[in-house]
Design an enzyme around this catalytic site. Structure first.
Site, PDB file in Angstrom:
ATOM      1  N   TYR A  87      11.751   1.801   0.224  1.00 40.45           N
ATOM      2  CA  TYR A  87      11.150   1.344   1.480  1.00 40.45           C
ATOM      3  C   TYR A  87      11.993   0.200   2.022  1.00 40.45           C
ATOM      4  CZ  TYR A  87       7.178  -0.359   4.370  1.00 40.45           C
ATOM      5  OH  TYR A  87       6.332  -0.759   5.371  1.00 40.45           O
ATOM      6  N   TYR A 241      -2.159   2.633  -2.766  1.00 38.08           N
ATOM      7  CA  TYR A 241      -1.255   1.502  -3.021  1.00 38.08           C
ATOM      8  C   TYR A 241      -1.792   0.198  -2.454  1.00 38.08           C
ATOM      9  CZ  TYR A 241       2.781  -1.549  -2.889  1.00 38.08           C
ATOM     10  OH  TYR A 241       3.618  -2.633  -3.046  1.00 38.08           O
ATOM     11  N   HIS A 242      -2.176   0.252  -1.186  1.00 38.44           N
ATOM     12  CA  HIS A 242      -2.596  -0.994  -0.535  1.00 38.44           C
ATOM     13  C   HIS A 242      -3.910  -1.509  -1.105  1.00 38.44           C
ATOM     14  CE1 HIS A 242      -0.016   1.339   2.165  1.00 38.44           C
ATOM     15  NE2 HIS A 242       0.540   0.183   2.399  1.00 38.44           N
ATOM     16  N   LYS A 598      -5.162 -16.752   9.510  1.00 43.53           N
ATOM     17  CA  LYS A 598      -4.052 -15.795   9.507  1.00 43.53           C
ATOM     18  C   LYS A 598      -3.412 -15.805  10.890  1.00 43.53           C
ATOM     19  CE  LYS A 598      -2.810 -13.234   6.977  1.00 43.53           C
ATOM     20  NZ  LYS A 598      -1.818 -13.321   5.865  1.00 43.53           N
ATOM     21  N   ASP A 602       0.395 -10.526  10.993  1.00 42.14           N
ATOM     22  CA  ASP A 602       0.366 -10.318   9.549  1.00 42.14           C
ATOM     23  C   ASP A 602      -1.069 -10.089   9.063  1.00 42.14           C
ATOM     24  OD1 ASP A 602       0.628 -10.471   6.803  1.00 42.14           O
ATOM     25  OD2 ASP A 602       0.896 -12.642   6.781  1.00 42.14           O
ATOM     26  N   HIS A 604      -1.951  -9.114   5.904  1.00 41.96           N
ATOM     27  CA  HIS A 604      -2.143  -9.232   4.445  1.00 41.96           C
ATOM     28  C   HIS A 604      -3.156 -10.330   4.181  1.00 41.96           C
ATOM     29  CE1 HIS A 604       1.989  -7.646   4.822  1.00 41.96           C
ATOM     30  NE2 HIS A 604       1.669  -6.940   3.774  1.00 41.96           N
TER      31      HIS A 604
HETATM   32  C1  SCA Z   1      10.244  19.531  -6.158  1.00 43.96           C
HETATM   33  N1  SCA Z   1      10.427  20.725  -5.560  1.00 43.96           N
HETATM   34  C2  SCA Z   1      10.500  21.640  -6.510  1.00 43.96           C
HETATM   35  C3  SCA Z   1      10.373  20.986  -7.739  1.00 43.96           C
HETATM   36  N2  SCA Z   1      10.227  19.676  -7.490  1.00 43.96           N
HETATM   37  N3  SCA Z   1      10.676  22.969  -6.424  1.00 43.96           N
HETATM   38  C4  SCA Z   1      10.720  23.662  -7.570  1.00 43.96           C
HETATM   39  N4  SCA Z   1      10.614  23.091  -8.789  1.00 43.96           N
HETATM   40  C5  SCA Z   1      10.443  21.773  -8.922  1.00 43.96           C
HETATM   41  N5  SCA Z   1      10.355  21.234 -10.121  1.00 43.96           N
HETATM   42  C6  SCA Z   1      10.531  20.980  -4.121  1.00 43.96           C
HETATM   43  C7  SCA Z   1       9.238  20.692  -3.391  1.00 43.96           C
HETATM   44  O1  SCA Z   1       8.386  21.802  -3.385  1.00 43.96           O
HETATM   45  C8  SCA Z   1       9.729  20.309  -2.015  1.00 43.96           C
HETATM   46  O2  SCA Z   1       9.993  21.451  -1.244  1.00 43.96           O
HETATM   47  C9  SCA Z   1      11.056  19.636  -2.295  1.00 43.96           C
HETATM   48  O3  SCA Z   1      11.468  20.093  -3.569  1.00 43.96           O
HETATM   49  C10 SCA Z   1      10.921  18.118  -2.301  1.00 43.96           C
HETATM   50  O4  SCA Z   1      10.049  17.709  -3.336  1.00 43.96           O
HETATM   51  P1  SCA Z   1       8.745  16.846  -3.136  1.00 43.96           P
HETATM   52  O5  SCA Z   1       8.067  16.816  -4.414  1.00 43.96           O
HETATM   53  O6  SCA Z   1       7.988  17.307  -1.970  1.00 43.96           O
HETATM   54  O7  SCA Z   1       9.397  15.399  -2.856  1.00 43.96           O
HETATM   55  P2  SCA Z   1       9.609  14.629  -1.509  1.00 43.96           P
HETATM   56  O8  SCA Z   1      10.265  15.463  -0.466  1.00 43.96           O
HETATM   57  O9  SCA Z   1      10.292  13.374  -1.863  1.00 43.96           O
HETATM   58  O10 SCA Z   1       8.153  14.337  -1.002  1.00 43.96           O
HETATM   59  C11 SCA Z   1       7.302  13.511  -1.727  1.00 43.96           C
HETATM   60  C12 SCA Z   1       5.974  13.341  -1.045  1.00 43.96           C
HETATM   61  C13 SCA Z   1       6.214  12.810   0.381  1.00 43.96           C
HETATM   62  C14 SCA Z   1       5.272  14.672  -0.934  1.00 43.96           C
HETATM   63  C15 SCA Z   1       5.120  12.386  -1.850  1.00 43.96           C
HETATM   64  O11 SCA Z   1       5.020  12.686   1.107  1.00 43.96           O
HETATM   65  C16 SCA Z   1       6.917  11.485   0.417  1.00 43.96           C
HETATM   66  O12 SCA Z   1       8.139  11.438   0.394  1.00 43.96           O
HETATM   67  N6  SCA Z   1       6.241  10.370   0.513  1.00 43.96           N
HETATM   68  C17 SCA Z   1       6.849   9.069   0.621  1.00 43.96           C
HETATM   69  C18 SCA Z   1       5.933   8.093   1.183  1.00 43.96           C
HETATM   70  C19 SCA Z   1       6.532   6.728   1.286  1.00 43.96           C
HETATM   71  O13 SCA Z   1       7.739   6.540   1.158  1.00 43.96           O
HETATM   72  N7  SCA Z   1       5.769   5.751   1.567  1.00 43.96           N
HETATM   73  C20 SCA Z   1       6.210   4.370   1.685  1.00 43.96           C
HETATM   74  C21 SCA Z   1       5.077   3.539   1.803  1.00 43.96           C
HETATM   75  P3  SCA Z   1       9.038  21.911  -0.044  1.00 43.96           P
HETATM   76  O14 SCA Z   1       8.733  20.708   0.778  1.00 43.96           O
HETATM   77  O15 SCA Z   1       9.847  22.920   0.668  1.00 43.96           O
HETATM   78  O16 SCA Z   1       7.804  22.417  -0.706  1.00 43.96           O
HETATM   79  S1  SCA Z   1       5.516   1.882   1.685  1.00 43.96           S
HETATM   80  C22 SCA Z   1       4.098   1.027   2.014  1.00 43.96           C
HETATM   81  O17 SCA Z   1       3.215   1.487   2.667  1.00 43.96           O
HETATM   82  C23 SCA Z   1       3.909  -0.311   1.374  1.00 43.96           C
HETATM   83  C24 SCA Z   1       4.183  -1.449   2.202  1.00 43.96           C
HETATM   84  C25 SCA Z   1       3.416  -1.669   3.435  1.00 43.96           C
HETATM   85  O18 SCA Z   1       4.052  -1.719   4.474  1.00 43.96           O
HETATM   86  O19 SCA Z   1       2.206  -1.883   3.401  1.00 43.96           O
HETATM   87  N1  5AD Z   2      11.596  -3.841   3.148  1.00 42.87           N
HETATM   88  C1  5AD Z   2      11.446  -3.596   1.826  1.00 42.87           C
HETATM   89  N2  5AD Z   2      10.281  -3.666   1.176  1.00 42.87           N
HETATM   90  C2  5AD Z   2       9.212  -4.022   1.879  1.00 42.87           C
HETATM   91  N3  5AD Z   2       7.929  -4.180   1.517  1.00 42.87           N
HETATM   92  C3  5AD Z   2       7.253  -4.542   2.619  1.00 42.87           C
HETATM   93  N4  5AD Z   2       8.050  -4.624   3.672  1.00 42.87           N
HETATM   94  C4  5AD Z   2       9.281  -4.299   3.250  1.00 42.87           C
HETATM   95  C5  5AD Z   2      10.538  -4.194   3.886  1.00 42.87           C
HETATM   96  N5  5AD Z   2      10.674  -4.421   5.179  1.00 42.87           N
HETATM   97  C6  5AD Z   2       7.411  -3.894   0.216  1.00 42.87           C
HETATM   98  C7  5AD Z   2       7.135  -5.074  -0.623  1.00 42.87           C
HETATM   99  C8  5AD Z   2       5.676  -5.336  -0.404  1.00 42.87           C
HETATM  100  C9  5AD Z   2       5.133  -3.967  -0.262  1.00 42.87           C
HETATM  101  C10 5AD Z   2       3.856  -3.913   0.464  1.00 42.87           C
HETATM  102  O1  5AD Z   2       6.150  -3.238   0.375  1.00 42.87           O
HETATM  103  O2  5AD Z   2       7.349  -4.677  -1.953  1.00 42.87           O
HETATM  104  O3  5AD Z   2       5.046  -5.973  -1.459  1.00 42.87           O
END
Ligand code: SCA
Ligand code: 5AD
Length: 722
Positions: A87, A241-242, A598, A602, A604
């Site tokens: 991220y 997560y959050h 706050k 932000d 949080h």
């Molecule tokens: C995987 N594949 C396989 C396989 N493993 N096929 C056959 N055999 C295996 N063993 C296939 C899957 O079916 C898929 O194809 C492709 O390979 C990719 O795999 P995947 O498992 O779907 O992986 P990915 O593409 O990385 O997707 C993961 C996921 C997705 C589904 C969880 O939603 C994702 O990437 N999420 C990320 C979310 C994220 O980064 N969030 C950050 C939040 P097909 O698709 O064709 O089926 S940060 C935050 O919120 C915190 C801070 C804040 O701001 O508050």
């Molecule tokens: N870049 C990288 N990591 C980040 N986080 C939040 N904002 C960023 C950013 N801009 C991460 C930190 C935080 C969590 C909620 O997401 O780890 O604790």
């Protein structure tokens, strides 16, 4: 779990009795129960597990098969390792783009975009309310022109991109689609994920824009649109997560997250989409903290819960509707400002729990987490943590290696049962939207947070380098500094260019169409937002077009009482603070009064709430100011409330712009007698800067509430003496 058959049970019982005898001998009289650990979930972790603790059913479980406890895929990492997806995002689109490209070159596999708080809340960078927020906690995006720069040189039909966006989800997703289009990518080829999980925003994360009902309508429009036009796109990332970051224990995180997922299926059904059209593209997101066994079991239990509940409630025909696929992030909250290289070790332990638990995608936090955004250096170490696990350790070579472990299987069952109770409770209330409306999840999570803080402050829970083995002197850590004034200027310049070059008539038509759709409920909001993005409408304009009808949501506040005090062990110190506070109250005729505010966008508020709950349990008269306040508003509220002290909590790097402004205003109003405190994620380097501008006390991460209370009290007294 089902009891096992009589014959085997006898043997297993005998075996356990035998162990107890041996253990008692080793303990030399100490009660054997002292070896049992009661976790924050209220779950007893026993010193030993044997066959009698597990149900024989688990022998039949296989990865890639219902109920998917062992993983969504049969071959898991042996065929394709999890996606290394860090991220990131900060400053301008140009700077973030350069950072992404370097990360992909160095072994990262997927992208994950962090937006700044102005964008999250639907404000353009030139809006007066977001002065302190532009480019700080993520990248600033105002229009499709910014989005195109963000992905310059990155093939959007090849690299899967996650975007953490919930409030301003329509303009941001629309701009993503248009930027891809203008790169030559087709909508049907876009693989990625949008967070789009508004329920947890109302619970814990606080980057909502509109009230709950229209927010849910937006989600169903996005699910409807992507199901038809973007079949490879994950329309939601249902996030626990959050909740964990806000203080939820594993049971609460699990229960509320699965219950959220069920609510989103219903949200789709109401909009006329079938479960099999949307559920296969649902994705999840869990936090992974330091309780190693618990976290592995949590991911296993999560998959089983989702599969069973979706099957039971919605009877899907497509097996894919039952698969829980998840991203995980190691816990930011578990990392410390003190002795920060310890964070590399913590993150490694958490990354192992996430991958042994079978996550599909993972973010590992950087070691400077507690003070700022990752630098090139800390980001490299964080990424390499995953590369080493994937390519050196052999960890991916066995599918679900903990299966059959008496302890992990027993814990999986236990978490399943405990989370199921929460899910039933929520379902009994009519589902998560209702439960959130009644404030139940928020309350439970805040209680859990205050409880945890007391365990740490009373040193029952050890944090190395903070409440035990603390260093006398710390070396300074280099941190990333962002010049937000400069970013803001650059954004304003680009906005001005857009205002001049676009077709004003088209812009007005697009925005009117959005307002009309919001009013009537007719038409798909994402389709309309995409048209608006094409015609260079901005994030702020698109958001405003709907705000005209929906309004902006204002959350209500409450303070948790008693949880901190009741979990605090070692009452002596607590009593001393209580005595000091009551002496003050007697002398002054009222208790010390403090407002925790706050500032900026932000949201949080775990820190602010925990501090306020703790202070209140220690005898202070405590108020929490509303979220998203400007310095002017905060100062006025503090004066109106006649406080002795004003605490500004900042976790998104706004402290250098907004807090000095508060100090200036206090001075202007002749109220320098009010003790000004700044708490949160504040690097040591900035302390002097803040003190020089009138901040009296600074409390960084790892501060004990009892210490903070004492220092605040004596500062109040010091100022009164003057
Ligand atoms: C995987 N594949 C396989 C396989 N493993 N096929 C056959 N055999 C295996 N063993 C296939 C899957 O079916 C898929 O194809 C492709 O390979 C990719 O795999 P995947 O498992 O779907 O992986 P990915 O593409 O990385 O997707 C993961 C996921 C997705 C589904 C969880 O939603 C994702 O990437 N999420 C990320 C979310 C994220 O980064 N969030 C950050 C939040 P097909 O698709 O064709 O089926 S940060 C935050 O919120 C915190 C801070 C804040 O701001 O508050
Ligand atoms: N870049 C990288 N990591 C980040 N986080 C939040 N904002 C960023 C950013 N801009 C991460 C930190 C935080 C969590 C909620 O997401 O780890 O604790």
């Amino acid at each position: 779990s089902t009891p096992i058959d009589g014959e085997a049970q006898k043997t297993d019982n005998l075996l356990y009795e035998e162990w107890k005898k041996m253990a008692s001998k080793e303990l030399k009289g100490t009660n054997i129960d002292t070896l049992t650990w009661k976790t924050g979930e209220g779950i007893d972790i026993k010193p030993i597990y044997t066959a009698q603790d597990v149900s024989p059913n688990i022998k039949n479980e296989l990865p890639g098969r219902f109920p998917y406890t062992r993983g969504p895929y049969a071959t898991m990492y042996t065929h394709r390792p999890w996606t290394i997806r860090q991220y990131a995002g900060f400053s301008t689109a140009e700077e973030s783009n350069a950072f992404y490209r370097a990360a992909l070159k160095a072994g990262q596999k997927g992208l994950s975009v962090a937006f700044d708080l102005a964008t999250h809340r639907g404000y353009d960078s030139n809006h007066p309310r977001v002065k302190g927020d532009v480019g700080m906690a993520g990248v600033a995006i105002d229009s499709v022109e910014d989005m195109k720069i963000l992905f310059d040189g990155i093939p959007m039909d090849k690299v899967s991109v996650s975007m953490t966006m919930n409030g301003a989800v329509l303009p941001v997703l629309a701009m993503y689609v248009v930027a891809a289009e203008e790169q030559g990518a087709k909508q049907k080829d876009l693989a990625g994920t949008i967070q789009n999980d508004i329920l947890k925003e109302f619970m814990v994360r606080n980057t909502f824009i509109y009230p709950p009902e229209p927010s849910m309508k937006i989600i169903s429009d996005i699910m409807g649109y992507t199901a038809k036009n973007m079949p490879k796109y994950n329309s939601i990332s249902i996030s626990g997560y959050h909740m964990q970051e806000a203080g939820a224990n594993a049971v609460l995180e699990l229960g509320f997250t699965i219950a959220d997922g069920l609510e989103y299926v219903r949200c789709g059904l109401q909009a006329g989409v079938s479960v099999d059209e949307i559920a296969p593209r649902f994705s999840f997101f869990f936090g992974i903290g330091m309780n190693f066994y618990m976290e592995i079991a949590k991911l296993r239990a999560a998959r089983r819960l989702w599969a069973k509940y979706v099957k039971e409630k919605f009877s899907p025909k497509d097996e894919k509707s039952l698969l829980l696929r998840t991203h995980c992030q190691t816990s930011g909250w578990s990392l410390t400002e003190q002795d920060p290289f310890n964070n590399v070790i913590r993150t490694t332990v958490e990354a192992m729990a996430a991958t042994l638990g079978g996550t599909q995608s993972l973010h590992t936090n950087a070691l400077d987490e507690a003070v700022g955004l990752p630098t090139e250096f800390s980001a490299r170490i964080a990424r390499n943590t995953q590369l080493i696990l994937q390519e050196e350790s052999g960890l991916p070579k066995i599918v679900d290696p903990w299966a059959g472990s008496y302890a992990i299987e027993a814990l999986t069952d236990r978490l399943y049962d405990e989370a199921a109770k929460i899910i039933e409770e929520v379902e009994g209330l009519g589902g998560m939207a209702k439960a959130v409306g009644e404030g139940l999840p928020k309350r439970r999570i805040e209680e859990s947070a205050a409880y945890r803080q007391a365990k740490i402050d009373s040193k029952e829970e050890v944090i190395v380098g903070v409440n035990k083995y603390r260093l006398e002197k710390e070396d300074a850590l280099e941190i990333r500094a962002i010049d937000n004034a400069l970013v803001r200027l650059a954004q304003i310049r680009r906005l001005d260019k857009i205002y001049q070059s676009r077709d004003k008539q088209k812009v007005q038509q697009d925005l009117d169409a959005l307002t009309h759709a919001a009013k009537t409920g007719e038409g798909n909001l994402l389709a309309l937002a995409i048209q608006a993005a094409r015609d260079r409408c901005t994030v702020g304009e698109i958001s405003d077009a709907m705000e005209k009808i929906y309004g902006r949501y204002k959350p209500a506040y409450s303070l948790i009482k008693g949880a901190y005090k009741s979990a605090y062990k070692g009452v002596d110190e607590l009593d001393e603070v209580l005595k000091e506070v009551s002496a003050f109250s007697e002398a002054e005729g009222r208790p010390p009064r403090i407002m925790v505010a706050k500032l900026g966008q932000d949201g949080h508020d775990r820190g602010a709430k925990v501090i306020a709950s703790g202070f209140s349990d220690l005898g202070f008269d405590c108020d929490i100011g509303p979220l998203f306040s400007t310095p002017e508003e905060v100062v006025q509220q503090a004066i109106d409330a006649d406080v002795h002290a004003l605490g500004a909590s900042s976790l998104a790097a706004g402290h250098k712009t907004l807090v000095p402004e508060v100090a200036r205003l206090l001075k202007e109003m002749g109220r320098e007698d009010i003790v000004l405190i700044c708490g949160g994620v504040i690097p040591e380097q900035d302390y002097q800067f803040l003190h020089e501008r009138g901040v009296d006390l600074i409390f960084g991460p790892g501060t004990r509430i009892t210490d903070a209370a004492r220092k605040t009290l004596s500062e109040i007294q010091k100022k009164k003496g003057k």
